[in-house]
Scaffold this active site. Structure first.
Site, PDB file in Angstrom:
ATOM      1  N   LYS A   9      88.543 -31.675 -12.502  1.00 28.31           N
ATOM      2  CA  LYS A   9      89.470 -32.511 -11.730  1.00 28.31           C
ATOM      3  C   LYS A   9      89.490 -33.893 -12.371  1.00 28.31           C
ATOM      4  O   LYS A   9      88.487 -34.604 -12.346  1.00 28.31           O
ATOM      5  CB  LYS A   9      89.038 -32.600 -10.268  1.00 28.31           C
ATOM      6  CG  LYS A   9      90.063 -33.315  -9.405  1.00 28.31           C
ATOM      7  CD  LYS A   9      89.613 -33.392  -7.956  1.00 28.31           C
ATOM      8  CE  LYS A   9      90.735 -33.926  -7.079  1.00 28.31           C
ATOM      9  NZ  LYS A   9      91.273 -35.224  -7.538  1.00 28.31           N
ATOM     10  N   PHE A  48      98.600 -29.500 -16.263  1.00 32.03           N
ATOM     11  CA  PHE A  48      97.834 -28.474 -15.548  1.00 32.03           C
ATOM     12  C   PHE A  48      98.705 -27.462 -14.801  1.00 32.03           C
ATOM     13  O   PHE A  48      98.181 -26.506 -14.223  1.00 32.03           O
ATOM     14  CB  PHE A  48      96.791 -29.076 -14.596  1.00 32.03           C
ATOM     15  CG  PHE A  48      97.293 -30.075 -13.595  1.00 32.03           C
ATOM     16  CD1 PHE A  48      98.157 -29.724 -12.573  1.00 32.03           C
ATOM     17  CD2 PHE A  48      96.862 -31.393 -13.663  1.00 32.03           C
ATOM     18  CE1 PHE A  48      98.595 -30.642 -11.648  1.00 32.03           C
ATOM     19  CE2 PHE A  48      97.292 -32.333 -12.734  1.00 32.03           C
ATOM     20  CZ  PHE A  48      98.157 -31.956 -11.719  1.00 32.03           C
ATOM     21  N   ARG A  74     100.736 -28.130   0.455  1.00 31.59           N
ATOM     22  CA  ARG A  74      99.288 -27.975   0.360  1.00 31.59           C
ATOM     23  C   ARG A  74      98.952 -26.501   0.544  1.00 31.59           C
ATOM     24  O   ARG A  74      99.392 -25.876   1.510  1.00 31.59           O
ATOM     25  CB  ARG A  74      98.576 -28.827   1.411  1.00 31.59           C
ATOM     26  CG  ARG A  74      97.066 -28.933   1.161  1.00 31.59           C
ATOM     27  CD  ARG A  74      96.444 -30.003   2.039  1.00 31.59           C
ATOM     28  NE  ARG A  74      96.981 -31.325   1.778  1.00 31.59           N
ATOM     29  CZ  ARG A  74      96.610 -32.103   0.761  1.00 31.59           C
ATOM     30  NH1 ARG A  74      95.697 -31.683  -0.102  1.00 31.59           N
ATOM     31  NH2 ARG A  74      97.166 -33.291   0.607  1.00 31.59           N
ATOM     32  N   LYS A  79      89.839 -27.851  -4.472  1.00 30.71           N
ATOM     33  CA  LYS A  79      89.130 -28.921  -5.181  1.00 30.71           C
ATOM     34  C   LYS A  79      87.681 -28.982  -4.700  1.00 30.71           C
ATOM     35  O   LYS A  79      87.401 -28.955  -3.505  1.00 30.71           O
ATOM     36  CB  LYS A  79      89.819 -30.269  -4.979  1.00 30.71           C
ATOM     37  CG  LYS A  79      90.138 -30.634  -3.536  1.00 30.71           C
ATOM     38  CD  LYS A  79      90.977 -31.897  -3.459  1.00 30.71           C
ATOM     39  CE  LYS A  79      91.394 -32.208  -2.024  1.00 30.71           C
ATOM     40  NZ  LYS A  79      92.248 -33.404  -1.916  1.00 30.71           N
TER      41      LYS A  79
END
Length: 281
Positions: free
Chosen positions: A49, A120, A190, A196
Site C-alpha cells: 500500500k 495498480f 467501496r 487494506k
C-alpha cells in the site's frame, strides 16, 4: 465566414465539454479494512500500500480522487495511453507530506522529477483482476520509458507468509499491504474484495466544532467534533501538538485521523488526529 463560425462552434463545444468534466468525481474503487484474513489467501494478489497521492488518468488528463486536475510538468504524461488508469503518485516510503505538497502546489516544482505514477488497476478493462494484472504488466513493459510504473502484484502461500510480508514492509517504513481477489471485477464503490492491511486504519472527516480544553489545555483546543463521510459525528481529543491545540484545524476543513477498529455502534475506536488535508489549489 461560415467556416469561421463553424470553428467558433467547435471551440465552444470543446469548452463546454471541458467544463462539464471539471471537478467531476472519478468513478473509483475503494478498499475496505481487513479485519479477518481470508481463508484462502492464495486467491488474492498482494501488493504494498503506497502512501502517495492517488491519481486517476482518464485518457487525456490526470486528476485527484476529488476530480481536480493535477498540474504536471510539461511532457510528464507524454506517451501515456488513451485509457483509464488508476494509480498512485509516489516518491517513496514515508514521503507523503513532501509528495503531497509537491503535487498540490500551484507552481511546478523540481521534485516532480522523481515522482512516478504507480499503476495498480485498469478501471475500464472489464476483466477479472487476474486478467487486469496481466494487462498492466504488458502495458508497463510497453511504457517503460515513460513516468508510469506498475505496482508489484504477488501471491503468498498462507497467512504466515502474508504476516511476514506485512512485517517486512512495516519495518521499512511502509504503510501496509493491499489484498485483491483475483476473480473480482472493478467496481466504482467501496468493496469487500479489495482489502487494506495496516497497523491501524485511517479515514477522513470534516471539522464541525472546536471543543474547549480543561486543565493543562485550558484556553486551547480540547477536542474536535467531526463528521465522517457516512454522517456520523464524534470527538477526536488526542494526537494534537500544543501548537495545533493553540491553532486548531479550521471548522469546515478536512482532516485525516487514525483508529483501531470499530465499536459495536460502528464508531471509530481510539480515534486520534493525524493531519489536516491541505486544500487543493
Amino acid at each position: 465566414m461560415k467556416k469561421q463560425i463553424n470553428l467558433w462552434v467547435i471551440a465552444l463545444l470543446l469548452l463546454i465539454t471541458t467544463l462539464s468534466h471539471a471537478n467531476q468525481l472519478p468513478a473509483l474503487q475503494h478498499a475496505s479494512a481487513l479485519t479477518t484474513p481470508p481463508q484462502d489467501i492464495s486467491r488474492y494478489y498482494v501488493s504494498e500500500k503506497l502512501d502517495g497521492v492517488r491519481g486517476y488518468w482518464n485518457g487525456y488528463s490526470l486528476q485527484t480522487r476529488q476530480g481536480h486536475q493535477i498540474q504536471t510538468p510539461k511532457n510528464y504524461t507524454q506517451g501515456w495511453p488513451p485509457i483509464a488508469l488508476d494509480g498512485e503518485l509516489w516518491l517513496g516510503r514515508n514521503q507523503f507530506d513532501f509528495t503531497s505538497g509537491c503535487i498540490r502546489s500551484s507552481a511546478i516544482k523540481p521534485c516532480w522529477q522523481n515522482i512516478r505514477f504507480y499503476l495498480f488497476d485498469l478501471p475500464e478493462h472489464g476483466g477479472e483482476f487476474s486478467e487486469r494484472v496481466n494487462a498492466m504488466r504488458q502495458l508497463c513493459r510497453q511504457l517503460q520509458h515513460t513516468t508510469i510504473r506498475c505496482v508489484k502484484q504477488f501471491k503468498v502461500a498462507n497467512q504466515q507468509a502474508l504476516i511476514s510480508a506485512f512485517n517486512q514492509v512495516i519495518e521499512q517504513q511502509g504503510e501496509g499491504l493491499m489484498l485483491h481477489l483475483e476473480s473480482a471485477k472493478y467496481q466504482a464503490k467501496r468493496v469487500d474484495h479489495l482489502l487494506k492491511l495496516k497497523p491501524f486504519d485511517t479515514e477522513t472527516a470534516m471539522v464541525v466544532e472546536h471543543l474547549p480544553g480543561n486543565g493543562k489545555f485550558q484556553g486551547m483546543l480540547g477536542a474536535l467534533k467531526v463528521q465522517d463521510a457516512s454522517g456520523k459525528i464524534f470527538k477526536i481529543g488526542s494526537g494534537f501538538s500544543n501548537d495545533e491545540r493553540r491553532s486548531p484545524p479550521p471548522i469546515g476543513s478536512q482532516i485525516i485521523y487514525k483508529y483501531f477498529g470499530k465499536t459495536s455502534r460502528d464508531m471509530p475506536r481510539f480515534a486520534s488526529f493525524i493531519k489536516v488535508i491541505e486544500s487543493e489549489k
